[in-house]
Design a protein around this motif. Structure first.
Motif, PDB file in Angstrom:
ATOM      1  N   ARG A 142      43.326  45.126  36.191  1.00 10.91           N
ATOM      2  CA  ARG A 142      42.307  44.103  35.987  1.00 10.91           C
ATOM      3  C   ARG A 142      42.680  42.832  36.728  1.00 10.91           C
ATOM      4  O   ARG A 142      43.783  42.320  36.584  1.00 10.91           O
ATOM      5  CB  ARG A 142      42.148  43.784  34.487  1.00 10.91           C
ATOM      6  CG  ARG A 142      41.701  44.956  33.644  1.00 10.91           C
ATOM      7  CD  ARG A 142      40.273  45.321  33.937  1.00 10.91           C
ATOM      8  NE  ARG A 142      39.869  46.511  33.211  1.00 10.91           N
ATOM      9  CZ  ARG A 142      38.929  47.328  33.609  1.00 10.91           C
ATOM     10  NH1 ARG A 142      38.298  47.097  34.736  1.00 10.91           N
ATOM     11  NH2 ARG A 142      38.613  48.387  32.909  1.00 10.91           N
ATOM     12  N   SER A 143      41.737  42.342  37.538  1.00  7.72           N
ATOM     13  CA  SER A 143      41.942  41.055  38.199  1.00  7.72           C
ATOM     14  C   SER A 143      41.378  39.917  37.362  1.00  7.72           C
ATOM     15  O   SER A 143      41.759  38.766  37.535  1.00  7.72           O
ATOM     16  CB  SER A 143      41.285  41.055  39.580  1.00  7.72           C
ATOM     17  OG  SER A 143      39.881  41.163  39.459  1.00  7.72           O
ATOM     18  N   THR A 144      40.439  40.225  36.474  1.00  7.55           N
ATOM     19  CA  THR A 144      39.858  39.235  35.571  1.00  7.55           C
ATOM     20  C   THR A 144      39.792  39.840  34.182  1.00  7.55           C
ATOM     21  O   THR A 144      40.108  41.017  33.972  1.00  7.55           O
ATOM     22  CB  THR A 144      38.444  38.819  36.019  1.00  7.55           C
ATOM     23  OG1 THR A 144      37.579  39.963  35.951  1.00  7.55           O
ATOM     24  CG2 THR A 144      38.463  38.296  37.451  1.00  7.55           C
ATOM     25  N   LEU A 145      39.346  39.048  33.218  1.00  6.94           N
ATOM     26  CA  LEU A 145      39.197  39.538  31.850  1.00  6.94           C
ATOM     27  C   LEU A 145      37.910  40.324  31.656  1.00  6.94           C
ATOM     28  O   LEU A 145      37.717  40.948  30.618  1.00  6.94           O
ATOM     29  CB  LEU A 145      39.237  38.360  30.864  1.00  6.94           C
ATOM     30  CG  LEU A 145      40.553  37.564  30.825  1.00  6.94           C
ATOM     31  CD1 LEU A 145      40.434  36.401  29.855  1.00  6.94           C
ATOM     32  CD2 LEU A 145      41.720  38.468  30.441  1.00  6.94           C
TER      33      LEU A 145
ATOM     34  N   ALA B 157      22.000  37.253  35.373  1.00  5.32           N
ATOM     35  CA  ALA B 157      22.955  37.478  36.457  1.00  5.32           C
ATOM     36  C   ALA B 157      24.360  37.064  36.020  1.00  5.32           C
ATOM     37  O   ALA B 157      24.538  36.102  35.269  1.00  5.32           O
ATOM     38  CB  ALA B 157      22.542  36.698  37.706  1.00  5.32           C
ATOM     39  N   ARG B 158      25.336  37.824  36.480  1.00 10.06           N
ATOM     40  CA  ARG B 158      26.731  37.484  36.245  1.00 10.06           C
ATOM     41  C   ARG B 158      27.259  36.685  37.434  1.00 10.06           C
ATOM     42  O   ARG B 158      27.031  37.055  38.583  1.00 10.06           O
ATOM     43  CB  ARG B 158      27.575  38.742  36.072  1.00 10.06           C
ATOM     44  CG  ARG B 158      27.503  39.386  34.699  1.00 10.06           C
ATOM     45  CD  ARG B 158      28.318  40.665  34.693  1.00 10.06           C
ATOM     46  NE  ARG B 158      28.434  41.233  33.358  1.00 10.06           N
ATOM     47  CZ  ARG B 158      28.961  42.414  33.088  1.00 10.06           C
ATOM     48  NH1 ARG B 158      29.431  43.157  34.075  1.00 10.06           N
ATOM     49  NH2 ARG B 158      29.025  42.868  31.857  1.00 10.06           N
ATOM     50  N   GLN B 159      27.961  35.629  37.141  1.00 12.80           N
ATOM     51  CA  GLN B 159      28.610  34.848  38.190  1.00 12.80           C
ATOM     52  C   GLN B 159      30.047  35.320  38.306  1.00 12.80           C
ATOM     53  O   GLN B 159      30.841  35.151  37.374  1.00 12.80           O
ATOM     54  CB  GLN B 159      28.558  33.354  37.876  1.00 12.80           C
ATOM     55  CG  GLN B 159      29.095  32.463  38.984  1.00 12.80           C
ATOM     56  CD  GLN B 159      28.249  32.521  40.246  1.00 12.80           C
ATOM     57  OE1 GLN B 159      27.034  32.656  40.163  1.00 12.80           O
ATOM     58  NE2 GLN B 159      28.891  32.428  41.392  1.00 12.80           N
ATOM     59  N   TYR B 160      30.386  35.937  39.437  1.00 17.36           N
ATOM     60  CA  TYR B 160      31.733  36.480  39.589  1.00 17.36           C
ATOM     61  C   TYR B 160      32.711  35.355  39.900  1.00 17.36           C
ATOM     62  O   TYR B 160      32.519  34.591  40.846  1.00 17.36           O
ATOM     63  CB  TYR B 160      31.766  37.521  40.706  1.00 17.36           C
ATOM     64  CG  TYR B 160      33.137  38.132  40.905  1.00 17.36           C
ATOM     65  CD1 TYR B 160      33.662  39.014  39.971  1.00 17.36           C
ATOM     66  CD2 TYR B 160      33.913  37.803  42.007  1.00 17.36           C
ATOM     67  CE1 TYR B 160      34.911  39.574  40.138  1.00 17.36           C
ATOM     68  CE2 TYR B 160      35.167  38.357  42.189  1.00 17.36           C
ATOM     69  CZ  TYR B 160      35.656  39.241  41.249  1.00 17.36           C
ATOM     70  OH  TYR B 160      36.904  39.790  41.411  1.00 17.36           O
ATOM     71  N   VAL B 161      33.740  35.269  39.105  1.00 20.63           N
ATOM     72  CA  VAL B 161      34.786  34.269  39.289  1.00 20.63           C
ATOM     73  C   VAL B 161      36.064  35.023  39.615  1.00 20.63           C
ATOM     74  O   VAL B 161      36.627  35.708  38.761  1.00 20.63           O
ATOM     75  CB  VAL B 161      34.975  33.400  38.032  1.00 20.63           C
ATOM     76  CG1 VAL B 161      36.071  32.367  38.263  1.00 20.63           C
ATOM     77  CG2 VAL B 161      33.665  32.724  37.655  1.00 20.63           C
TER      78      VAL B 161
ATOM     79  N   SER C 237      50.276  41.389  39.568  1.00 19.23           N
ATOM     80  CA  SER C 237      49.760  41.157  40.919  1.00 19.23           C
ATOM     81  C   SER C 237      48.246  41.240  40.944  1.00 19.23           C
ATOM     82  O   SER C 237      47.585  40.492  41.660  1.00 19.23           O
ATOM     83  CB  SER C 237      50.357  42.194  41.874  1.00 19.23           C
ATOM     84  OG  SER C 237      51.764  42.152  41.842  1.00 19.23           O
ATOM     85  N   ALA C 238      47.687  42.176  40.157  1.00 23.39           N
ATOM     86  CA  ALA C 238      46.232  42.302  40.109  1.00 23.39           C
ATOM     87  C   ALA C 238      45.593  41.066  39.494  1.00 23.39           C
ATOM     88  O   ALA C 238      44.509  40.646  39.905  1.00 23.39           O
ATOM     89  CB  ALA C 238      45.841  43.546  39.315  1.00 23.39           C
TER      90      ALA C 238
END
Length: 683
Positions: free
Chosen positions: A57-60, A79-83, A657-658
């Motif tokens: 996982r790079s994000t939660l 819409a999802r805003q990718y962070v 690292s991810a």
């Protein structure tokens, strides 16, 4: 038996035979060879280790999970805003400055790369892209694919390591696309086959009101009215959903409310309601959960391939940074040596000029000494330029933004030097090393997972050869409601009907009549589509077998390549160690020779030319030692990368690292502090 019944029985028997033959054909197909094993009768290769943990996982946010209607019914439509993952509070070059210089250890360089390197950051987003394909597959949609090749945009530090990813596409091998793949593989049938039904439920609705006034040319059919006014309200709803068994369920519920002044209409308003439930089941092509859930399995395999590709990317980039670091060390040491050589040649030129002035040496020696000093100065300038370039290349690998020119101009001082202590892989028996490489190298993991996808495609293409035979069953009903029209005309008497002649029917009564079998609409049937030549399906089925054979041979080739590379890397490291020892001895001899020649010069038994020649010999020996030491450091890092042990040996996990945030700097074994180096500032 009647002729019609005989025909029906004959058709039923024919379809039954066709279905049975298809099932036998499906079961009788030869199965591909065991995954992970060579095609020939060679000893079984060790099974590859899957990247752990799975689903990095790079994000939660898990983009493989959908937003459900509850508790927020509007969630699926927002819409999802990718962070993307971003590190702003960890280790940075800015907080490693002291006295206008950046003191950089190899451990800090690798840690900074894991957090900030753009190649890793780009590959990190692929993890989330692969999740979106899982979400699409769960809805019954086709896969868009994800790049699994290495990103190699960091300048410098390149190696001869194979860089092909396990799946279609990839930055280093081929840009994504259905017809291209890495390492000469064709992957155009991957994901093809019967299209699953859309498994996301679809709700449709149509609500409409229409008011129409129509002039009449025949007064008889309009009850004597020259115009007929009709007001129509339509309220239709539908529901449709596919299931992994190859079933499509559809429900329609239609309503219309019509008011009119037409005398021939008994009810006004006239409410008509109909409903129908239709179930369609694929019997041959598209039948079964294995066929209709295959894209989900392939998407999950692709996600694991992406995990493995990310691990390979980390190994590759860490190796790049190590190569950059040792190139920086070589450039830094070379600059120090060139500066010392220039200082000595300048001193020798000054001493020669003094000797000429007092008449103990010929004047031509001044020209020779000045020429040597000029050559040393030019060598120092070239070395300093190379050092500045190596510092800049190192910074672009470790910093997100080099537009801060003040940071770009700050020099880097490398504080680590390579130690000649042997690593375990250097002294390991070759057969054990090869087994470790095959077990831990991500390329084997990716190739095996890719072959699993090929097997799924082969089964799908076999199913696509079959005719389309769908069993269709439906049940519905219709009902009528409304009140007697004031304009309703009794044609027997020619007078309007008396009020109450037709009792009113409520909508609730009509709704109940839809399901009480008072006016049923039911039926069953079979839809058949047979492609008499079926050439497209034949071509794709054959192509899928060919692509599987390519993937199988690619895996066998990987075994051979990795075995050769592991053996060569081990031999290279042994040779590098011997080369370093020889270069060290040559440098020591050159130093002693220079010292001896300088003593002779001081005693008047030698000339500046002889001293300069010995100094050149020492410079050559020093360069040879730098090159040999750097080659040893690079080859040792390459061997660790090839064996897949870099992550474990350096003490960091791939999940950190991810996520892009390393909790603590990595620990790099096999390095020592520089003999003369300024203290490293606190973190």
């Amino acid at each position: 038996m009647s002729r019609d019944r005989f025909r029906v029985a004959l058709c039923t028997l024919s379809f039954s035979c066709l279905f049975a033959q298809a099932l036998v054909a499906q079961k009788g197909q030869p199965t591909p060879q065991t995954l992970g094993a060579p095609a020939t009768d060679l000893p079984q290769e060790p099974a590859p280790l899957l990247t752990q943990p799975l689903y990095l996982r790079s994000t939660l946010v898990d983009y493989g999970k959908s937003r459900e209607l509850l508790p927020n019914p509007f969630g699926p439509y927002k819409a999802r805003q990718y962070v993307r993952a971003r590190n702003d509070g960890g280790l940075s070059l800015a907080n490693m400055q002291r006295d206008g210089k950046i003191y950089l250890s190899l451990s800090d360089a690798i840690t900074l790369a894991l957090e900030n390197n753009y190649d890793i950051a780009i590959a990190r987003i692929n993890l989330d892209i692969a999740d979106t394909d899982i979400l699409r597959a769960r809805a019954g949609s086709s896969l868009r694919g994800v790049s699994t090749g290495l990103v190699t945009n960091t300048l410098g530090g390149t190696t001869s390591t194979i860089t092909g990813g396990g799946g279609p596409g990839g930055t280093s091998s081929a840009s994504g696309g259905g017809g291209t793949g890495a390492n000469g593989l064709v992957l155009s049938t991957n994901g093809s086959g019967p299209t699953p039904e859309a498994m996301d439920p679809i709700l449709t609705g149509n609500m409409q009101y229409e008011a129409a006034v129509s002039p009449q040319s025949n007064l008889l059919f309009s009850g004597g009215a020259s115009t007929v006014a009709t007001n129509t309200g339509t309220f239709n709803f539908g529901y449709q959903q596919g299931f992994s068994t190859g079933t499509l369920l559809g429900v329609t519920y239609n309503n219309s409310r019509v008011t009119t002044n037409n005398a021939f209409t008994t009810f006004s308003p006239n409410i008509t309601a109909t409903t129908r439930i239709t179930a369609t089941q694929h019997l041959l092509q598209g039948f079964g959960r294995g066929i209709n859930r295959r894209l989900i399995v392939q998407a999950e395999n692709n996600r694991q391939i992406t995990d493995s590709s990310f691990r390979q990317q980390v190994l590759y980039t860490v190796n790049q940074v190590e190569n950059l670091y040792w190139a920086l060390v070589s450039a830094y040491e070379d600059t120090q040596d060139k500066a010392a050589a220039l200082e000595q040649s300048a001193q020798l030129a000054a001493e020669t000029r003094r000797q000429v002035d007092i008449g103990t040496m010929a004047g031509i020696e001044i020209v020779n000494a000045d020429s040597s000093a000029a050559s040393d100065k030019q060598a120092l300038v070239a070395s300093q330029s190379n050092l500045q370039y190596q510092q800049l290349v190192m910074k672009q690998a470790l910093v997100r933004n080099l537009r801060d020119r003040s940071l770009a101009k700050i020099p880097i001082v490398p504080t680590d030097r390579v130690s000649l202590e042997p690593v375990q892989e250097e002294e390991m028996p070759t057969d054990d090393l090869v087994g470790q490489v095959i077990k831990n190298n991500p390329q084997i993991e990716q190739a095996v997972l890719n072959m699993k996808n090929n097997q799924i495609t082969i089964k799908a293409e076999k199913n696509a050869l079959l005719p389309v035979v769908d069993l269709v069953a439906f049940y519905g009903g219709s009902a009528l409601a409304g009140a007697q029209s004031v304009n309703a005309l009794n044609f027997g008497t020619g007078a309007p009907y008396a009020p109450g002649t037709f009792p009113p029917v409520s909508y609730g009564t009509a709704f109940g009549n839809l399901f009480n079998n008072s006016a049923p609409d039911k039926g069953v049937g079979v839809n058949v589509t047979i492609n008499l030549r079926n050439r497209t399906a034949q071509a794709d089925q054959s192509r899928s077998q060919m692509e599987y054979q390519q993937s199988e041979m690619r895996l066998d080739q990987l075994y051979t390549q990795l075995e050769t590379q592991a053996t060569n890397a081990q031999y290279a490291l042994t040779n590098d160690r011997a080369q370093v020892a020889a270069a060290q001895a040559a440098k020591e001899y050159a130093q002693q020779s220079l010292h001896s020649e300088q003593r002779k010069y001081e005693l008047g038994t030698s000339t500046p030319a002889n001293v300069q020649q010995q100094r050149r010999n020492l410079a050559i020996a020093a360069n040879s030692l730098l090159s040999a030491t750097a080659a040893y450091a690079r080859d040792r890092a390459a061997l660790l990368q090839l064996s897949g042990k870099t992550l474990d040996l350096y003490g960091f996990d791939v999940q950190a690292s991810a996520a892009g945030v390393i909790p603590h700097p990595v620990t790099v074994p096999g390095v020592t502090a520089a003999p003369v180096a300024a203290p490293v500032p606190p973190r």
